[in-house]
Design a protein around this motif. Structure first.
Motif, PDB file in Angstrom:
ATOM      1  N   ASP A  34      65.108  58.944   6.667  1.00 43.04           N
ATOM      2  CA  ASP A  34      65.727  60.113   6.585  1.00 43.04           C
ATOM      3  C   ASP A  34      66.423  60.136   5.173  1.00 43.04           C
ATOM      4  O   ASP A  34      66.397  61.123   4.549  1.00 43.04           O
ATOM      5  N   HIS A  35      67.057  58.709   4.844  1.00 44.20           N
ATOM      6  CA  HIS A  35      67.464  58.745   3.509  1.00 44.20           C
ATOM      7  C   HIS A  35      66.491  59.054   2.305  1.00 44.20           C
ATOM      8  O   HIS A  35      66.758  59.789   1.566  1.00 44.20           O
ATOM      9  N   ALA A  36      65.239  58.655   2.806  1.00 44.15           N
ATOM     10  CA  ALA A  36      63.991  58.789   1.523  1.00 44.15           C
ATOM     11  C   ALA A  36      63.866  60.236   1.471  1.00 44.15           C
ATOM     12  O   ALA A  36      63.767  60.767   0.319  1.00 44.15           O
ATOM     13  N   ALA A  37      63.755  60.953   2.695  1.00 42.83           N
ATOM     14  CA  ALA A  37      63.612  62.356   2.722  1.00 42.83           C
ATOM     15  C   ALA A  37      64.683  63.222   2.080  1.00 42.83           C
ATOM     16  O   ALA A  37      64.269  64.117   1.437  1.00 42.83           O
ATOM     17  N   ASP A  38      65.941  62.759   2.356  1.00 40.48           N
ATOM     18  CA  ASP A  38      66.758  63.330   1.342  1.00 40.48           C
ATOM     19  C   ASP A  38      66.931  63.079  -0.015  1.00 40.48           C
ATOM     20  O   ASP A  38      67.011  64.182  -0.649  1.00 40.48           O
ATOM     21  N   LEU A  39      66.682  61.892  -0.506  1.00 42.76           N
ATOM     22  CA  LEU A  39      66.274  61.884  -1.961  1.00 42.76           C
ATOM     23  C   LEU A  39      65.206  62.727  -2.253  1.00 42.76           C
ATOM     24  O   LEU A  39      65.362  63.159  -3.630  1.00 42.76           O
ATOM     25  N   LEU A  40      64.110  62.703  -1.626  1.00 40.73           N
ATOM     26  CA  LEU A  40      62.932  63.748  -2.195  1.00 40.73           C
ATOM     27  C   LEU A  40      63.093  64.951  -2.183  1.00 40.73           C
ATOM     28  O   LEU A  40      62.679  65.886  -2.996  1.00 40.73           O
ATOM     29  N   ALA A  41      64.134  65.433  -1.305  1.00 38.27           N
ATOM     30  CA  ALA A  41      64.415  66.746  -1.095  1.00 38.27           C
ATOM     31  C   ALA A  41      65.690  67.173  -2.363  1.00 38.27           C
ATOM     32  O   ALA A  41      65.757  68.384  -2.578  1.00 38.27           O
ATOM     33  N   ASP A  42      66.439  66.160  -2.819  1.00 39.86           N
ATOM     34  CA  ASP A  42      67.324  66.376  -3.956  1.00 39.86           C
ATOM     35  C   ASP A  42      66.742  66.638  -5.382  1.00 39.86           C
ATOM     36  O   ASP A  42      65.905  65.925  -5.695  1.00 39.86           O
ATOM     37  N   PRO A  43      66.848  67.887  -5.728  1.00 40.13           N
ATOM     38  CA  PRO A  43      65.963  68.336  -7.231  1.00 40.13           C
ATOM     39  C   PRO A  43      66.295  67.482  -8.280  1.00 40.13           C
ATOM     40  O   PRO A  43      65.312  67.141  -9.065  1.00 40.13           O
ATOM     41  N   VAL A  44      67.465  66.895  -8.208  1.00 38.52           N
ATOM     42  CA  VAL A  44      67.965  65.841  -9.555  1.00 38.52           C
ATOM     43  C   VAL A  44      67.300  64.481  -9.096  1.00 38.52           C
ATOM     44  O   VAL A  44      66.909  63.801 -10.059  1.00 38.52           O
ATOM     45  N   ARG A  45      67.723  64.094  -7.892  1.00 42.50           N
ATOM     46  CA  ARG A  45      67.451  62.592  -7.800  1.00 42.50           C
ATOM     47  C   ARG A  45      65.928  62.045  -7.485  1.00 42.50           C
ATOM     48  O   ARG A  45      65.586  61.373  -7.733  1.00 42.50           O
ATOM     49  N   ASN A  46      65.264  63.192  -7.160  1.00 47.78           N
ATOM     50  CA  ASN A  46      63.563  62.948  -6.855  1.00 47.78           C
ATOM     51  C   ASN A  46      62.964  62.902  -8.181  1.00 47.78           C
ATOM     52  O   ASN A  46      61.797  62.486  -8.109  1.00 47.78           O
ATOM     53  N   LYS A  47      63.585  63.028  -9.395  1.00 44.07           N
ATOM     54  CA  LYS A  47      62.992  62.966 -10.680  1.00 44.07           C
ATOM     55  C   LYS A  47      63.542  61.424 -11.240  1.00 44.07           C
ATOM     56  O   LYS A  47      62.980  61.099 -12.237  1.00 44.07           O
ATOM     57  N   GLN A  48      64.392  60.675 -10.495  1.00 39.08           N
ATOM     58  CA  GLN A  48      64.832  59.638 -11.056  1.00 39.08           C
ATOM     59  C   GLN A  48      64.018  58.329 -10.497  1.00 39.08           C
ATOM     60  O   GLN A  48      63.478  58.481  -9.339  1.00 39.08           O
ATOM     61  N   PRO A  49      63.965  57.173 -11.121  1.00 41.32           N
ATOM     62  CA  PRO A  49      63.135  56.071 -10.516  1.00 41.32           C
ATOM     63  C   PRO A  49      64.006  55.600  -9.248  1.00 41.32           C
ATOM     64  O   PRO A  49      65.065  55.801  -8.956  1.00 41.32           O
ATOM     65  N   VAL A  50      63.054  54.955  -8.325  1.00 38.54           N
ATOM     66  CA  VAL A  50      63.683  54.567  -7.070  1.00 38.54           C
ATOM     67  C   VAL A  50      63.088  53.114  -6.699  1.00 38.54           C
ATOM     68  O   VAL A  50      61.964  52.835  -7.043  1.00 38.54           O
ATOM     69  N   ALA A  51      63.951  52.357  -6.176  1.00 40.26           N
ATOM     70  CA  ALA A  51      63.483  50.892  -5.938  1.00 40.26           C
ATOM     71  C   ALA A  51      63.553  50.464  -4.331  1.00 40.26           C
ATOM     72  O   ALA A  51      64.458  51.163  -3.950  1.00 40.26           O
ATOM     73  N   VAL A  52      62.691  49.903  -4.032  1.00 44.08           N
ATOM     74  CA  VAL A  52      63.036  49.371  -2.697  1.00 44.08           C
ATOM     75  C   VAL A  52      62.915  47.701  -2.623  1.00 44.08           C
ATOM     76  O   VAL A  52      61.987  47.236  -3.159  1.00 44.08           O
ATOM     77  N   LEU A  53      63.835  47.365  -2.064  1.00 45.83           N
ATOM     78  CA  LEU A  53      63.881  45.706  -1.869  1.00 45.83           C
ATOM     79  C   LEU A  53      63.621  45.456  -0.468  1.00 45.83           C
ATOM     80  O   LEU A  53      64.386  45.846   0.257  1.00 45.83           O
ATOM     81  N   LEU A  54      62.634  44.336  -0.269  1.00 45.42           N
ATOM     82  CA  LEU A  54      62.607  43.967   0.951  1.00 45.42           C
ATOM     83  C   LEU A  54      62.993  42.564   1.152  1.00 45.42           C
ATOM     84  O   LEU A  54      62.534  41.760   0.476  1.00 45.42           O
ATOM     85  N   VAL A  55      63.997  42.348   2.034  1.00 48.81           N
ATOM     86  CA  VAL A  55      64.413  40.877   2.176  1.00 48.81           C
ATOM     87  C   VAL A  55      64.029  40.206   3.584  1.00 48.81           C
ATOM     88  O   VAL A  55      64.384  41.099   4.380  1.00 48.81           O
ATOM     89  N   ASP A  56      63.580  39.048   3.329  1.00 49.82           N
ATOM     90  CA  ASP A  56      62.905  38.486   4.661  1.00 49.82           C
ATOM     91  C   ASP A  56      63.441  37.001   4.803  1.00 49.82           C
ATOM     92  O   ASP A  56      63.549  36.381   3.690  1.00 49.82           O
TER      93      ASP A  56
END
Ligand code: C2E
Ligand code: CA
Ligand code: CA
Length: 635
Positions: A222-244
């Motif tokens: 949902d959070h990712a979908a919100d980011l994608l829908a945000d006209p400003v933030r969907n143009k900025q870089p985005v990182a995913v960290l996976l911790v195991d």
């Protein structure tokens, strides 16, 4: 007796829990109710017109009577006014409409029923301001108009002589009607608030992990979908960290699931504390956590990964057991979410996480070439599982020869894969993949089975020992010693004929567990050898603690010992070091006679290498061995 202000406040305060809160009606419901009230006013205006004309009232009276609800309806329907003002106008208009009804009926007592019908309608707003306004209008109307024109309000003598007294009498009955309406309102409010908190709880449960209280995968998406829908933030870089977490399975297996849960419930919030507000850290399941960092480029993502890694790389007391928590973090960055999607980011972070795990380096950033190598690796692992069932693995045996007399002491078993389509594969093509998963354990047991079966067949002549390579991961298996002992028994092989070769790096990780396994093996009479000595990072203190009986000098030093001064010195000092510790020293990679002689000269105990014999399949080894004995007999 009048009530002092503080006492009044006290009364109000003690009444408060029994009274409705007010202003809690959701906007859509308010709109529906307000529209109904406005229509009610319009209907009244029409009725006044029709009734007035039918009873031949003067036109001015008809118009002025009808204008009360009509103007009220008009003002209340003005969208430019606030909800509070519109509710207030409607409430006052309803009450004034009741007053008009009473006047039209010449103060008839039945006309007053209209007030009783309208007050529950006003209560539909479930709001104090319109409600109190309505009550106020009734009081003022009865008191003031009752005094000025008592005949239009009352139809009996007592009231006409004492309008204010009767205003209060009417107010008493009216107040009772109000109490009923308020109770109804209060019950509605309670039901609505119960429903809201239930909805909130269900929504929370659907978006959170019960163990750690962190958001779950659904919320991450949902959070990712919100980011994608945000006209400003969907143009900025985005990182995913996976911790195991590393070796979390061991925690569950050895300490139990309850302890595993305790560990997760501590680690989760610890990491969440390091995530910036607006970003999200969720538990994907098991021991996997993921963070989405909006606006983070690679450098920022690495910094956050480092911080997370440091935060959880601590010793934790879990139910009295001290655990060294460690984790691997995979990082994936996109120049913007519009360039990919969250699933790709998660998949890339997962690949990077495995790279970090294999390299034991804490964290790694996804590189495109890891992707294909991962797909190949997964393919290979699937094929390896099948190969174990199909018996496609074979062992080649390389002789180990005693110095200086060149007596055959034993062999090292080296795995090969007779691949159905790719031909004979060397261990470097499949061991690393197996080592990155648990598959190395059944693989090693398979190799041990073949090797021990072979050794049992060689026992008719001179006894030969066999050395088998043991991957670091195998030493984390607590039941490994029992399994190996059971196998020795099955094939009737003495434990002294089995050697297990481990690398120095085995001990860099979870030394206590590895030490316990090694000690159990050593106590059973199996010898432990340190392979590739000189290339890892074991220290003298490790060596002293370990129950080892042999050091194998890495072939990179042996092959260069005659040409490179440093290598020569190193080989000599390892021989001395080994002897001081009471260990046998083996030189691997002996490729020529000169090296063999030099090794004998510095007192090295055993040699192995192409010069003495290459790794050979059983039949070739048997021929090689028979030839040697024949030569020895001739000599
Ligand atoms: P290692 O344990 O150091 O094995 C010795 C490697 O050196 C073998 O390569 C052998 O063929 C090679 N070698 C022996 N003498 C010479 C020589 O004189 N010159 C040169 N240049 N090389 C020589 P191989 O069989 O390809 O094995 C490579 C590595 O694969 C082994 O290194 C070992 O770490 C791993 N490996 C092999 N079999 C197994 C196994 O069953 N289990 C595990 N865990 N690892 C294995
Ligand atoms: Ca070896
Ligand atoms: Ca070696």
């Amino acid at each position: 007796m009048t009530l002092s202000a503080p006492a009044g406040r006290q009364v109000l305060r003690s009444l408060a829990p029994w009274l409705p809160h007010g202003s809690t009606l959701p906007a859509p419901q308010w709109a529906v109710r307000h529209r109904a009230v406005t229509w009610l006013l319009i209907v009244h205006a029409a009725a006044f017109l029709v009734a007035g004309l039918a009873t031949h009232l003067p036109l001015t009276t008809v118009v002025s009577d009808a204008s009360v609800p009509a103007l009220g309806a008009y003002a209340a329907s003005r969208g430019s006014l606030s909800r509070a003002v519109r509710s207030g106008i409607a409430a006052v208009s309803l009450m004034l409409t009741s007053a008009v009804v009473v006047h039209l009926m010449d103060g008839s007592i039945e006309g007053h029923f209209h007030f009783f019908v309208m007050i529950p309608v006003v209560a539909l707003y479930e709001d104090w301001a319109p409600f109190l306004l309505a009550v106020g209008v009734v009081l003022v109307h009865h008191g003031v108009i009752g005094t000025l024109a008592p005949n239009s309000v009352y139809d009996h003598r007592g009231a006409i002589d004492h309008p204010w007294r009767w205003a209060f009498v009417h107010a008493g009955f009216f107040a009772s009607a109000c109490v009923g309406a308020v109770i109804n309102w209060k019950l509605h409010e309670e039901a609505r608030s119960a429903e809201q908190s239930l909805t909130a709880r269900v929504r929370h449960q659907a978006h959170h992990d019960p163990l750690t209280g962190l958001p779950n995968r659904t919320q991450l998406l949902d959070h990712a979908a919100d980011l994608l829908a945000d006209p400003v933030r969907n143009k900025q870089p985005v990182a995913v960290l996976l911790v195991d977490l590393d070796r979390f399975k061991d925690v569950n297996d050895v300490l139990g699931h309850a302890s595993g849960d305790v560990l997760l419930s501590r680690v989760g919030p610890l990491m969440a504390g390091a995530i910036r507000g607006g970003d999200i850290l969720c538990r994907l399941g098991g021991d996997e956590f993921a963070a989405v960092l909006a606006g983070a480029d690679e450098e920022t993502a690495i910094n956050v990964a480092k911080r997370l890694h440091e935060l959880i790389s601590v010793t934790m007391d879990i139910d009295g057991v001290l655990l060294n928590v460690e984790a691997s973090v995979g990082i994936a960055v996109l120049p913007s979410l519009a360039d990919g999607d969250i699933d790709t980011l998660l998949r890339h972070a997962d690949i990077a996480m495995y790279t970090a795990k294999r390299a034991r380096c804490g964290f790694a950033v996804y590189q495109a070439d890891q992707d294909t190598s991962t797909r190949e690796r997964l393919n290979l692992l699937g094929e390896m599982r099948q190969a174990l069932l199909n018996d496609e693995f074979v062992l080649h045996y390389q002789p180990k020869v005693g110095l200086p007399d060149n007596r055959l002491l034993g062999v090292e078993a080296l795995a090969r894969w007779q691949h159905p389509t790719r031909g004979l594969l060397g261990p470097n093509e499949f061991i690393p993949a197996a080592e990155s998963t648990g598959l190395i354990v059944p693989f090693t047991l398979h190799v041990l089975r073949i090797a021990l079966q072979q050794v049992s067949q060689w026992q008719d002549g001179e006894p030969l020992s066999v050395a088998v390579n043991l991957s670091p991961r195998c030493l984390a298996e607590v039941d490994l010693p029992q399994k190996i002992l059971a196998m020795l028994k099955t094939y009737g092989v003495a434990p002294s004929l089995l050697e297990l070769e481990i690398t120095e790096n085995t001990l860099a990780h979870d030394p206590d567990r590895a030490l316990a396994t090694l000690t159990a093996l050593h106590n059973a009479g199996i010898s432990i050898s340190i392979d590739d000595f000189g290339t890892g990072y074991s220290s003298m203190s490790y060596l002293k603690r370990l129950p080892v009986s042999e050091l194998k000098v890495d072939r990179s030093f042996v092959s260069g010992m005659l040409s490179n001064l440093d290598d020569g010195i190193l080989v000599r000092s390892v021989v001395d070091l080994g002897h001081n510790l009471g260990l046998t020293v083996v030189a691997e990679g002996v490729e020529d006679q000169e090296t063999l002689e030099a090794l004998a000269a510095v007192g090295c105990d055993v040699a192995q290498g192409y010069h003495l014999g290459r790794p050979m399949p059983t039949e070739a080894f048997n021929v090689w061995r028979a030839d040697r004995s024949a030569e020895a007999a001739v000599a």
